[in-house]
Design an enzyme around this catalytic site. Structure first.
Site, short mmCIF file in Angstrom:
data_model
loop_
_atom_site.label_atom_id
_atom_site.label_comp_id
_atom_site.label_asym_id
_atom_site.label_seq_id
_atom_site.Cartn_x
_atom_site.Cartn_y
_atom_site.Cartn_z
N ASP A 1 4.86 -24.70 -13.21
CA ASP A 1 3.50 -25.14 -12.89
C ASP A 1 2.58 -23.94 -13.08
O ASP A 1 2.82 -22.88 -12.50
CB ASP A 1 3.41 -25.61 -11.43
CG ASP A 1 4.05 -26.98 -11.25
OD1 ASP A 1 4.32 -27.65 -12.27
OD2 ASP A 1 4.29 -27.38 -10.10
N ASP B 1 4.59 -40.01 -11.69
CA ASP B 1 4.76 -39.61 -10.29
C ASP B 1 4.93 -40.89 -9.49
O ASP B 1 4.10 -41.80 -9.55
CB ASP B 1 3.53 -38.84 -9.80
CG ASP B 1 3.37 -37.51 -10.53
OD1 ASP B 1 4.39 -36.97 -11.01
OD2 ASP B 1 2.23 -37.02 -10.64
#
Lengths: 205, 259
Positions: free
Chosen positions: B11, B130
């Site tokens: 990330d 997600d």
């Protein structure tokens, strides 16, 4: 000069970067006359066969490629570039360059448990003695992404095989041209070794 | 025979490596280029960068990161986070990314998947999902819901239906990220991953929840995943990439062993 044929067929920067890593100065080449002057040629390709072939022909690069191969210039085809060496691809029913007798077929989609594309790292089943494949072992793994596979008529044209649902050609070639179904530029150290071997190859087996 | 893959997700926020727990409370943990090189040399099979930069004026930093990594890492690179158009995808591809991950923007405008597939090829379009567990209902027959905007916004879209639609529209791969498991280190969401992996014909990457090597084994066997994605496990030095791969090989899975 090493030319990477640029015919709007995908991400050429990664091929160029891998060449740079092994000390091979390779330039993108979209012009057939510049291609004719190249001392070494890399023929990459991703995307669909029909549109890629159309783009290649539109720029006259197919003729130029035939010419450099006739002239003995070492050529490395990658993925779709390799598949184009054959006569015909089942993908979009596309006539291809016809340098090696045979066709390009789709993996069996009737097998419901088979994931297509064949995507990821796979080992070779065997590997011929060839200057471009020097120091590469059958158990070495390379990065593949494809839904179609090359099926040459003459098994002597097959330089390495791999397996995914069936045995297929992972590398093919004759005389001064060789093609890999896998992506050497994305296959870590063994892939870079193959490109380094190609950089030294004079074009004879 | 095809190997199963170990993928590390980095990330990146404002050009720095960050790791979140349950999608909030992110903290920076280092230089992404250095980490990428370290994992590549240690046998990683594929890298994913997720751009969690909030402000759009800093988005170009990501292109520099991708470009710097592509100069020295010769395995497939995948990039996601904030991709809204073919033009965003093309910029990242030119910088050196192979694959493009689309997520929230594809939920809001599903044609984005078709457009990217037509432009850069199905095999380079990854649909990242997600997903939060709920109760099965008329709207959510599978009991799993797609959430967007980094886990903040529920959509009432069924995860199974969305996975099938994504495949049909031209996604070449799916990332199944369990919000419930993300950052917990108690294991992947096996039921969800197996359900989606058997429903589609494209490869599935399991994401969220890995804390121990056996979690990877579980998701690559019972979870039917084609690839396992890790983050915290390797970022903090708890495990090495090579160590995880050796463990999985010893348990009988086929992983790339020499590099």
């Amino acid at each position: 000069m090493t030319a990477i044929i640029d015919y709007e067929a995908g991400n050429l920067a990664s091929v160029q970067r891998a060449c740079k890593e092994v000390g091979l100065d390779a330039r993108l080449c979209a012009d057939p006359d510049a291609l004719r002057k190249a001392s070494r040629v890399i023929f990459p390709g991703v995307g669909a066969a029909g549109s890629a072939m159309a783009s290649l022909c539109k720029h006259g690069l197919d003729e130029a490629l035939h010419e450099v191969i006739r002239n003995g210039v070492p050529v490395l085809g990658i993925c779709l570039g390799m598949q184009f060496f054959l006569d015909h691809s089942a993908e979009q029913d596309t006539p291809t360059l016809g340098l090696i007798a045979g066709t390009v077929e789709r993996f069996d989609f009737a097998n419901a448990s088979l994931k297509v594309p064949h995507m990821g790292w796979n080992n070779l089943l065997d590997c011929a003695a060839h200057p471009v494949l020097a120091d590469i072992q059958a158990e070495d793994e390379f990065y593949f992404v494809h839904s179609y596979y090359a099926d040459p008529e003459d098994s002597a044209m097959v330089l390495a095989r791999a397996e995914y649902e069936r045995t297929f050609a992972a590398a093919i070639g004759r005389d001064n041209f060789i093609g890999t179904q896998f992506h050497p530029e994305k296959s870590g150290r063994v892939g870079l070794r193959l490109i380094a071997n190609f950089a030294q190859w004079e074009g004879s087996c | 025979m095809l190997s199963q893959r170990l993928i590390a997700c980095l990330d990146v926020r404002d050009g720095q490596l960050a790791k979140s727990i349950k999608f909030v409370d992110t903290k920076d943990i280092g230089d992404p280029v250095e980490k990428a090189r370290e994992y590549y040399l240690d046998g990683l099979d594929e890298l994913v960068f997720y751009d969690i930069t909030a402000s759009s004026d800093k988005r170009n930093i990501m292109l520099d990161v991708v470009s710097a990594v592509a100069e020295q890492v010769f395995i497939p690179l995948s990039v996601g986070g904030g991709i809204r158009s073919v033009s965003d995808a093309t910029d990242l591809r030119l910088a050196g990314a192979e694959k493009i991950n689309v997520n929230s923007a594809a939920v809001q405008r599903p044609d984005l998947i078709d457009e990217c597939a037509a432009s850069i090829g199905n095999q380079n379009v990854v649909l990242s999902m997600d997903i939060r567990r709920g109760m099965p209902s008329t709207e959510l027959p599978s009991g799993y819901e797609i959430v967007i905007n980094g886990g903040r916004t529920p959509t009432q879209i069924d995860a199974l239906a969305w996975a099938l639609e994504g495949e049909k529209r031209g996604a070449g791969e799916l990332v199944v990220n369990s919000i419930d498991a993300d950052g917990t280190q108690i294991g992947y969401e096996l039921v969800l991953t197996a359900m989606l992996s058997t429903a589609v014909r494209i490869p599935v990457i399991a994401s969220g929840g890995a804390g121990k090597p056996e979690h990877l084994y579980d998701v690559l066997t019972a979870g039917k995943a084609d690839a396992a994605l890790v983050a915290s496990m390797v970022h903090y030095g708890t495990y090495k990439v090579s160590e995880l791969k050796h463990y999985l090989c010893e348990r009988g899975l086929k992983m790339r062993q020499s590099w």
